[in-house]
Motif scaffolding. Sequence first.
Motif: not given
Ligand code: ZN
Length: 352
Positions: A42, A44, A63-64, A89, A159, A340
């Motif tokens: 991500c 993030s 967090h995925e 997350c 996420c 992604r």
């Molecule tokens: Zn994320």
Amino acid sequence: MAINVLGYGVLQSKTPLAPYQFKRREPRADDVVIEILYCGVCHSDLHHVYGDWPSRYPLVPGHEVIGRVIQVGDNVTKFKVGDHAGVGCMVDSCQHCQPCQHGLEQYCEAGNTLTYNDHDRHDHMPTFGGYSEKIIVTEKFALKIAPNMDLKSAAPLLCAGITTWSPLRHWQVNESSRVAVVGLGGLGHMAIKLAKGLGAEVTLFTRSKGKELDAKRLGADHIVLSTDARQMDAVKGRFDLIIDTVPTIHDINPYVNTLALNGTHVLVGYLGDLDPFLNTLPLIMGRKSVAGSVIGGIAETQEMLDFCAEHHITCDIEMIDIQYINQAYERMLKSDVKYRFVIDMASLKQNK
Ligand code: ZN
Ligand code: NAP
């Protein structure tokens, strides 16, 4: 006894991700231990590693997470060994405050426990993310993955999927809605698919020429080049909901002009002050709103996963080995990913 786990992390910001050995807590009675198979990448994660956001180090992002349950505590009822499970997350919250009682754990008044860059609320050990072999999580925050789902391309739903699903549901998007998405990246491409899945007419705002064909394939009905004033003018007053996924500071005034009466511009990407200032005139004259939204609750995440399984909605992914992660970040900064990166965590064995 704490468990030794190998992952990829950083000891301080702005340094390349590298193999990092760390400890996870001893599993508790309500915990599942998940062997991580895949982890999405991500933007993030990049914000944390590059020091854009305040972070605690050492830091292991991710967090995925999708994996296989390899151990369950005595009180676990939702999972058995061998099941597939997802982690997004958050890994915990207070469970008592009003938001938690209403399934809005992401807005927990005591602060939810983040999957990484946080501390466990019981034993205060640091939390580490999914760029690693295993994760330990209370079953309440682990998600069920339907057997018909492709595990690799389901990972980013944890996420990118829920972050775009939650505003679509909160603002009650349906067949009569006109939705626009700003930015075609990880979140943006899921926003298009999910809004389309809910029956909305969907428009993509992009600054990148050359994304038109992909956007159509993903389900967008219209594409607007946000750098072209004439194209922006042509959609003035049109949208009920705009989901803005742009990760950096940008002028949102041109997008607010494209909102219909009662329309809402939801920021999910950029955190911070707006520059240039937001002009309130179009807000007041058109009862428009500018809002924000963060991920989604656990029940809502399960709802989104089940909706995707039922409607055959998956993420468009590029599989990578963990050893490629630093190049992947560089490419993500250039919007050079469709749409992604997902890490095949089996590649971590090369660092053993
Ligand atoms: Zn994320
Ligand atoms: P991403 O895959 O890198 O996609 C971001 C997209 O935004 C790009 O593909 C690009 O699309 C557009 N963009 C990038 N830089 C831009 C700029 N300077 N000006 C205008 N447009 C720009 O990122 P992501 O993983 O989707 O994440 C997007 C943001 O959401 C990040 O900031 C991330 O941290 C945040 N996030 C928030 C939540 C939440 O709960 N609120 C959850 C997850 C992520 P075009 O080329 O089409 O213009």
